[in-house]
Design a protein around this motif. Sequence first.
Motif, PDB file in Angstrom:
ATOM      1  N   UNK A   1      33.739  -0.312  39.364  1.00  0.00           N
ATOM      2  CA  UNK A   1      35.126   0.052  39.691  1.00  0.00           C
ATOM      3  C   UNK A   1      36.004   0.041  38.438  1.00  0.00           C
ATOM      4  N   UNK A   2      35.358   0.008  37.279  1.00  0.00           N
ATOM      5  CA  UNK A   2      36.102  -0.136  36.027  1.00  0.00           C
ATOM      6  C   UNK A   2      37.197   0.929  35.856  1.00  0.00           C
ATOM      7  N   UNK A   3      36.852   2.184  36.150  1.00  0.00           N
ATOM      8  CA  UNK A   3      37.832   3.262  35.908  1.00  0.00           C
ATOM      9  C   UNK A   3      39.030   3.145  36.847  1.00  0.00           C
ATOM     10  N   UNK A   4      38.756   2.925  38.144  1.00  0.00           N
ATOM     11  CA  UNK A   4      39.894   2.827  39.063  1.00  0.00           C
ATOM     12  C   UNK A   4      40.693   1.546  38.801  1.00  0.00           C
ATOM     13  N   UNK A   5      40.029   0.493  38.319  1.00  0.00           N
ATOM     14  CA  UNK A   5      40.757  -0.738  37.968  1.00  0.00           C
ATOM     15  C   UNK A   5      41.692  -0.486  36.781  1.00  0.00           C
ATOM     16  N   UNK A   6      41.189   0.265  35.792  1.00  0.00           N
ATOM     17  CA  UNK A   6      42.024   0.548  34.631  1.00  0.00           C
ATOM     18  C   UNK A   6      43.215   1.432  35.032  1.00  0.00           C
ATOM     19  N   UNK A   7      42.948   2.401  35.925  1.00  0.00           N
ATOM     20  CA  UNK A   7      44.034   3.255  36.416  1.00  0.00           C
ATOM     21  C   UNK A   7      45.092   2.414  37.133  1.00  0.00           C
ATOM     22  N   UNK A   8      44.623   1.458  37.937  1.00  0.00           N
ATOM     23  CA  UNK A   8      45.550   0.597  38.672  1.00  0.00           C
ATOM     24  C   UNK A   8      46.412  -0.217  37.701  1.00  0.00           C
ATOM     25  N   UNK A   9      45.757  -0.732  36.643  1.00  0.00           N
ATOM     26  CA  UNK A   9      46.492  -1.517  35.642  1.00  0.00           C
ATOM     27  C   UNK A   9      47.493  -0.634  34.908  1.00  0.00           C
ATOM     28  N   UNK A  10      47.062   0.558  34.482  1.00  0.00           N
ATOM     29  CA  UNK A  10      47.976   1.476  33.785  1.00  0.00           C
ATOM     30  C   UNK A  10      49.174   1.827  34.657  1.00  0.00           C
ATOM     31  N   UNK A  11      48.907   2.063  35.949  1.00  0.00           N
ATOM     32  CA  UNK A  11      49.978   2.426  36.871  1.00  0.00           C
ATOM     33  C   UNK A  11      50.978   1.285  37.003  1.00  0.00           C
ATOM     34  N   UNK A  12      50.435   0.066  37.189  1.00  0.00           N
ATOM     35  CA  UNK A  12      51.324  -1.089  37.361  1.00  0.00           C
ATOM     36  C   UNK A  12      52.143  -1.327  36.097  1.00  0.00           C
ATOM     37  N   UNK A  13      51.480  -1.225  34.931  1.00  0.00           N
ATOM     38  CA  UNK A  13      52.175  -1.442  33.669  1.00  0.00           C
ATOM     39  C   UNK A  13      53.309  -0.437  33.503  1.00  0.00           C
ATOM     40  N   UNK A  14      53.003   0.831  33.724  1.00  0.00           N
ATOM     41  CA  UNK A  14      54.026   1.862  33.537  1.00  0.00           C
ATOM     42  C   UNK A  14      55.181   1.671  34.504  1.00  0.00           C
ATOM     43  N   UNK A  15      54.850   1.418  35.781  1.00  0.00           N
ATOM     44  CA  UNK A  15      55.908   1.231  36.783  1.00  0.00           C
ATOM     45  C   UNK A  15      56.806   0.045  36.420  1.00  0.00           C
ATOM     46  N   UNK A  16      56.180  -1.073  36.006  1.00  0.00           N
ATOM     47  CA  UNK A  16      56.973  -2.268  35.671  1.00  0.00           C
ATOM     48  C   UNK A  16      57.846  -2.021  34.452  1.00  0.00           C
ATOM     49  N   UNK A  17      57.263  -1.393  33.443  1.00  0.00           N
ATOM     50  CA  UNK A  17      58.038  -1.229  32.204  1.00  0.00           C
ATOM     51  C   UNK A  17      59.162  -0.220  32.366  1.00  0.00           C
ATOM     52  N   UNK A  18      58.941   0.831  33.155  1.00  0.00           N
ATOM     53  CA  UNK A  18      60.019   1.807  33.390  1.00  0.00           C
ATOM     54  C   UNK A  18      61.135   1.184  34.227  1.00  0.00           C
ATOM     55  N   UNK A  19      60.774   0.342  35.176  1.00  0.00           N
ATOM     56  CA  UNK A  19      61.790  -0.344  35.988  1.00  0.00           C
ATOM     57  C   UNK A  19      62.592  -1.285  35.097  1.00  0.00           C
ATOM     58  N   UNK A  20      61.881  -2.041  34.238  1.00  0.00           N
ATOM     59  CA  UNK A  20      62.560  -2.971  33.333  1.00  0.00           C
ATOM     60  C   UNK A  20      63.473  -2.222  32.364  1.00  0.00           C
ATOM     61  N   UNK A  21      63.085  -0.999  31.978  1.00  0.00           N
ATOM     62  CA  UNK A  21      63.903  -0.211  31.055  1.00  0.00           C
ATOM     63  C   UNK A  21      65.167   0.306  31.742  1.00  0.00           C
ATOM     64  N   UNK A  22      65.211   0.216  33.054  1.00  0.00           N
ATOM     65  CA  UNK A  22      66.425   0.629  33.767  1.00  0.00           C
ATOM     66  C   UNK A  22      66.307   1.940  34.515  1.00  0.00           C
ATOM     67  N   UNK A  23      65.110   2.496  34.585  1.00  0.00           N
ATOM     68  CA  UNK A  23      64.946   3.762  35.312  1.00  0.00           C
ATOM     69  C   UNK A  23      64.821   3.531  36.806  1.00  0.00           C
ATOM     70  N   UNK A  24      65.260   4.552  37.556  1.00  0.00           N
ATOM     71  CA  UNK A  24      65.106   4.522  39.001  1.00  0.00           C
ATOM     72  C   UNK A  24      63.786   5.219  39.319  1.00  0.00           C
ATOM     73  N   UNK A  25      62.811   4.465  39.825  1.00  0.00           N
ATOM     74  CA  UNK A  25      61.553   5.109  40.187  1.00  0.00           C
ATOM     75  C   UNK A  25      61.276   4.886  41.666  1.00  0.00           C
ATOM     76  N   UNK A  26      60.598   5.854  42.263  1.00  0.00           N
ATOM     77  CA  UNK A  26      60.183   5.690  43.651  1.00  0.00           C
ATOM     78  C   UNK A  26      59.207   4.533  43.712  1.00  0.00           C
ATOM     79  N   UNK A  27      59.478   3.522  44.516  1.00  0.00           N
ATOM     80  CA  UNK A  27      58.563   2.386  44.568  1.00  0.00           C
ATOM     81  C   UNK A  27      57.213   2.792  45.145  1.00  0.00           C
ATOM     82  N   UNK A  28      56.183   2.039  44.805  1.00  0.00           N
ATOM     83  CA  UNK A  28      54.856   2.348  45.331  1.00  0.00           C
ATOM     84  C   UNK A  28      53.779   1.852  44.403  1.00  0.00           C
TER      85      UNK A  28
END
Length: 403
Positions: free
Chosen positions: A295-322
């Motif tokens: 599951x390495x690839x889907x795990x890495x995708x999940x981590x990348x997604x979470x990282x990007x979502x968290x960092x964009x939210x912290x930067x002040x952007x409005x993102x659709x949650x999910x």
Amino acid sequence: MDPSFREFLSSELDQIKEQGLFKEEWPILGEQGPEIQVEGRAAPVLNFCANNYLGLSGHPELVAAAHRALDEWGYGMSSVRFICGTQALHVELEKKVAAFLGMEDAILYAACFDANGGVFEPLIGKDDAIVTDQLNHASIIDGVRLCKAQRFVYAHADMADLEAKLKEAASARFRLLVTDGVFSMDGDIAPLPGICDLAERYRAVVLVDDSHATGFMGKTGRGTWEHHGVGGKVDIITTTFGKALGGALGGCTAGSKEVIGMLRQRSRPYLFSNSLAPAVVGATLRALELLTASTELRDRLELNTRTFRERMTAAGFEIRPGVHPIVPIMFSRFAPDDAPLAQRFARALLDEGIYVKGFFYPVVAKGLSRIRVQLSAAHQPAHIDRAVEAFTKVGKTLGVLGA
Ligand SMILES: *Cc1c(COP(=O)(O)O)cnc(C)c1O
């Protein structure tokens, strides 16, 4: 050609341009991947708008598998499946993809567009009902149109409205409830627990199009049914090989042996269209092997997604949650002028080396303009850093973020 026909088309095309809806194509000089060279641009850009969720589109294992299949099984079939277009390789893929999706059998198509175009008409008719989400994919809408069953459209992901529509359809012989597993504009996941409960209560067959989920949603990448823990309650799955599973082309429908048996006899895009090319079949088989082994690839995708979502939210952007790798960056604070803003934002990002697409009215509703980012397992941490930095810089320049 009739000159007035030519003039008519030409003025229609001009109108599309005037409305700002003209779709341009920018050739990539090389293979698909996280870093691409786009024709006419001096520097390479980071690609954040492909459906290359697992990074398999240019993966050496898939390229090698395609080469092997080409050498062993030839280039093309020059036949439909039931005449002389079935190789043992096609049958093997049908068995393996059915097992991966938790179904008894599967049938291959040239694309998921064809799977959806050919799934309704053979299975149900004028005495039956189709209950369909308002935002379902264009290919589902077209497939439903080709079928004589009565159509009931429910408000997007609205369980109360779905129940009302199932009640309206109560007198039909059979009810087929159809939904996208993941909706591509918002990256929202269909509420399958509610959908499957209602389907059970009102005796409806459930069909999920998991094109934006197969290979990575759920702990072992089986799709939205695994994500939601409703295994065994989804009756039919349509999906694509053109997104996470290598991204070439092809698709399938999976389900019970009776459903697939009937499709093999009556589904027109299957009966009257050419067999999948062996190289595509061989590489898709390899993709399934890779995803089953680890599951390495889907795990890495999940981590990348979470990282990007968290960092964009912290930067002040409005993102659709999910949790989906489709991440819509919204500009609703700027409505009703959010459409030109989204357009300017996407262009400025490209100048910063980040390739993403803006979506605005009429593709999405007014006031819901957005930039749609898509993450991939092939993105390195440095790619995500650069994307967040570029978004932040442009966000400040365009007044989306505080200076
Ligand atoms: C992409 C997509 C399709 C079409 O898949 P192809 O194999 O490219 O034809 C169908 N349904 C949904 C939900 C999709 O996202």
